[in-house]
Enzyme design. Structure first.
Site, mmCIF file in Angstrom:
data_model
loop_
_atom_site.group_PDB
_atom_site.id
_atom_site.type_symbol
_atom_site.label_atom_id
_atom_site.label_comp_id
_atom_site.label_asym_id
_atom_site.label_seq_id
_atom_site.Cartn_x
_atom_site.Cartn_y
_atom_site.Cartn_z
ATOM 1 N N GLU A 174 0.836 -1.197 0.000
ATOM 2 C CA GLU A 174 0.000 0.000 0.000
ATOM 3 C C GLU A 174 0.873 1.250 0.000
ATOM 4 O O GLU A 174 1.853 1.331 0.753
ATOM 5 C CB GLU A 174 -0.904 -0.026 1.236
ATOM 6 C CG GLU A 174 -1.899 1.101 1.344
ATOM 7 C CD GLU A 174 -2.798 0.959 2.571
ATOM 8 O OE1 GLU A 174 -3.808 1.674 2.639
ATOM 9 O OE2 GLU A 174 -2.483 0.121 3.454
ATOM 10 N N CYS A 221 -5.834 -3.451 2.211
ATOM 11 C CA CYS A 221 -5.502 -3.485 3.644
ATOM 12 C C CYS A 221 -6.727 -3.563 4.537
ATOM 13 O O CYS A 221 -7.333 -4.610 4.693
ATOM 14 C CB CYS A 221 -4.630 -2.269 3.991
ATOM 15 S SG CYS A 221 -3.757 -2.437 5.573
ATOM 16 N N SER A 227 22.529 -0.863 32.930
ATOM 17 C CA SER A 227 22.508 -0.910 34.391
ATOM 18 C C SER A 227 22.704 -2.310 34.950
ATOM 19 O O SER A 227 22.915 -2.472 36.151
ATOM 20 C CB SER A 227 21.178 -0.365 34.900
ATOM 21 O OG SER A 227 20.118 -1.258 34.579
#
Length: 763
Positions: A44, A174, A356
């Protein structure tokens, strides 16, 4: 037998990059023709890219699309092959999302989209108009320069199909497939045998099954060949389009492209027998009866044959087992491919991650490691585009290129552990182990001196030095000290990202990666809050209703901590899914230290540790990550306000909690959700993977200024609690037998239920 060979594509298009998109389109046509296909379907809006958004409102965008189409039709690209191209088209004063169907250097018809995607991540009604003259084909006058080049002044425009000499072909674009009454139903009754669905569908965890079942359902009882094409990759925004181009015949999948790939062009080809379609339709009595009284759909005749007669040169494509990825694989491959596109198209030289040693940042490090593995694998498979990009980004010379993922990671990935006096040796060790396994250039930095300098400055100005609560300080002091650490890490991360390439004699810059998950964003657990001050500011704001106090509120209510970054690959992934991903990645990506990371309790390590106290995230938040997943799904997916959420949770949690306890949990969540909502307006752009993401930018459109007391809603909850306590209603009754009450797809108190959620939400 009527043998038909068709080709459908995954294309990695880039919004507004017409050269890139045109090259990919031409490449896909060449591959389809080499394979002998007579129909080629692309995604599309493939000429412009799907994600142009407000660029669609610019006339230039439409003009450039026509220029590209003219260039294709001026050459031999469409000789002997029906091609469907997606592009915007302006007719009179309306702008349409169209499929332009071309063959033999002519435009056969233009099919505007009749049902637009306009929810979730999609805003097509902002840019396009839906075609409302459903059963009408009109003459469309081509732009003068196109008409002159093609020697064709007008073309049929509207809803209809093309009738060839030996079959009928139609487009279904779609969203139209997912509507209550999809076009393919009546098109099939009108004799259409081949359906072409050009799509721009994004990846979302556990979503592919819904899409595949829609293709199968479209042809299972009606017969037909259903072709599906999709974008694949990051075209400039938060979405990753996950490809998976497919061909389905009479309910059987006979061709399927990849869902995650670094390739710019992928073409799936299938040879089908259209007589099998006719045979199925002729054997279904109800199909025959409904076809005999159908509503006629307009069509355009095309004087060409597409089918070949019976031959044994190539076999008919057989049904395949559909390839599905488990969610852990989706978390690895989707964000990894998205990050690769972002890296190669942004001009950056690599990524920097504050690592971390916790679950979230370790997940991001593992995803980067996965990206490096995919790059090396594609180079080994002969992908020259990936090789070219990797050589440029990694700054290889003298004919060298990546051959080993850890070596490539060393060139494009920095990790930084920024420890303080509150950091543990365990997290420092985990960060170092993982960095070694992935191959990143790792820095271990102590930032106490920087924090101390700021506190000394504050003490010089005010005469006071804040203390942690454990040392006798107030809540305001305790929270302020934590926020200083978080914000210093943000500043240092961006400094390292801009200067470390210079230190190592490399050109360019590095992008800083964020690592906050969707549950923390929903709760606003990005920096700590000063509740009493915020409440006072809110009271004052509602009383005075002045801009000054609104500014005061934002000044008091801090944000922009170490959650701030350039992009975030896990920003819409739940903590539960991330923990499952860590277990998977420890084995399948070859990073065994992730097992230790996953087993460790989540902690920010912003307060001092004592023998009788360790800071824990879930204690700080006042709710578990599993509970947050449930709240998030109820709030966004099932559109529950406080009262509706309370009612649903009474059925879900009633066997474990009293109505009063559930009410307090719901109130506590909505209080902090509304307090923190404004943070979503500046949330680091995140890979979209979960349908309860609170991302304010386009997906979750809600205000960011609330009355955090929710007086009306909370009063209604209190009334319901009193009623339930008085009537002794059995709350643990099964929700499955109650209309309007959620089933187990929402999740309960357990980790598995809350984390898994509904596997098929979103389109």
């Amino acid at each position: 037998m009527r043998l038909l060979k068709v080709a459908t594509c995954n294309l990695n298009q880039w919004a507004m990059d017409f050269d890139c998109n045109l090259n990919n389109i031409k490449d896909s046509i060449s591959r389809a023709k080499r394979a002998g296909a007579v129909i080629r379907l692309g995604p599309e809006l493939e000429i412009t890219g799907y994600g142009c958004e407000d660029h669609f409102l610019e006339l230039d965008t439409v003009t450039h699309a026509w220029d590209c189409l003219k260039q294709i039709l001026a050459g031999d690209w469409t000789d002997g092959i029906l091609c469907s191209f997606g592009m915007p088209v302006i007719r009179e004063s309306e702008r349409y999302n169209c499929q332009v169907l071309c063959m033999n250097r002519k435009i056969i018809m233009i099919r505007p989209k009749i049902w637009l995607a306009n929810d979730g991540n999609y805003r097509e009604l902002r840019w396009f108009t839906a075609w409302k003259q459903k059963y009408q084909l009109v003459d469309f006058q081509l732009p003068p320069h196109v008409a002159e080049a093609l020697s064709q002044k007008t073309v049929p425009f509207g809803y209809g199909f093309i009738q060839f000499l030996d079959t009928a072909v139609a487009a279904e674009v779609c969203e139209e497939l997912f509507t209550p009454v999809p076009p393919h139903a009546e098109l099939a009754l009108n004799g259409v045998e081949v359906f072409m669905n050009a799509s721009g569908s994004h990846h979302q965890l556990r979503k592919l099954d819904l899409r595949m079942r829609a293709f199968i359902g479209a042809t299972n009882t009606r017969g037909g060949v259903y072709m599906y094409s999709n974008q694949q990759g990051c075209d400039g925004g938060r979405l990753y389009y996950d490809g998976c181009c497919s061909v389905v015949v009479n309910g059987d999948v006979v061709a399927q492209g990849s869902q995650f790939s670094l390739k710019d062009v992928e073409v799936a080809v299938a040879q089908v027998d259209l007589d099998a379609v006719a045979s199925l339709r002729g054997s279904i009595s109800s199909f025959q009866e409904q076809a005999s009284c159908k509503t006629a759909v307009s069509y355009v005749t095309a004087p060409y044959k597409l089918c070949k007669p019976f031959h044994l040169e190539e076999p008919i494509s057989c049904p395949l087992k559909i390839k599905y990825h488990v969610p852990e694989e989706e978390i690895a491959f989707g964000p990894a491919c998205w990050l690769w596109d972002y890296l190669r198209r942004s001009g950056a030289s690599g990524f920097l991650l504050p690592l971390s040693g916790g679950a979230d940042s370790s997940s991001v490090a593992a995803i980067i490691g996965c990206m490096c593995q995919l790059v090396v694998k594609e180079i080994e498979n002969g992908d020259e585009q990936v090789k070219t990009d990797a050589i440029r980004i990694g700054q290889y010379t003298d004919g060298q290129f990546p051959t080993e993922s850890k070596e490539f990671a060393k060139r494009v990935f920095y990790t930084v552990y920024m420890g303080t006096e509150n950091s543990s040796e365990a997290t420092r060790t985990r960060a170092k182990k993982l960095a070694d396994e992935v191959g990143s250039w790792h820095l271990d930095v102590r930032i106490d001196s920087v924090i101390s300098a700021l506190l000394t400055l504050f003490q010089t100005l005010t005469g006071k030095r804040p203390r942690y609560k454990l040392d006798g300080g107030s809540n305001a002091e305790n929270l302020g000290l934590q926020n200083i650490q978080a914000r210093i890490r943000m500043v240092l991360a961006f400094m390292f990202a801009s200067l470390m390439p210079w230190v190592h004699g490399k050109s360019g810059f590095y992008l800083v990666l964020g690592s906050s998950n969707v549950d923390e964003a929903l709760r606003g657990y990005l920096t700590k809050v000063i509740d009493s001050l915020y409440g006072s500011a809110m009271d004052l704001f509602f009383w005075l209703n002045s801009a000054i106090n609104l500014l005061l509120m934002f000044f008091i209510y801090f944000k922009y901590d170490c959650s701030s970054a350039d992009i975030n690959p896990i920003g819409s992934i739940s903590k539960t899914d991330l923990r499952a991903f860590l277990r998977w990645a420890a084995v399948h990506l070859g990073y065994p230290s992730l097992t230790e990371v996953e087993a460790a309790p989540p902690t920010a390590e912003l307060e001092p540790m004592r023998s009788d106290y360790t800071q824990l995230d879930e204690v700080d938040m006042g709710m578990t990550y599993e509970e947050l997943s449930v709240y998030g799904r109820l709030r966004k997916i099932f559109r529950c306000g406080p009262v509706s959420m309370f009612k649903n949770l009474c059925f879900k949690w009633g066997s474990k909690l009293t109505p009063s306890e559930i009410a307090e949990k719901v109130k506590f969540f909505f209080k902090y959700y509304s307090i923190n909502r404004h943070k979503m307006t500046v949330l680091t752009p995140s890979y979209h993977a979960e349908s309860y993401s609170p991302d304010d930018n386009r997906f979750d459109l809600r205000q960011f200024l609330y009355n955090t007391r929710w007086p009306y809603q909370f009063r209604k909850i209190d009334e319901l609690v009193n009623e339930l306590n008085g009537t002794k209603v059995p709350l643990a009754e099964s929700a499955e037998n109650k209309p309007g009450i959620l089933s187990d797809q929402v999740g309960g108190m357990g980790v598995a239920a809350a984390g898994a959620g509904n596997p098929n939400v979103g389109l």
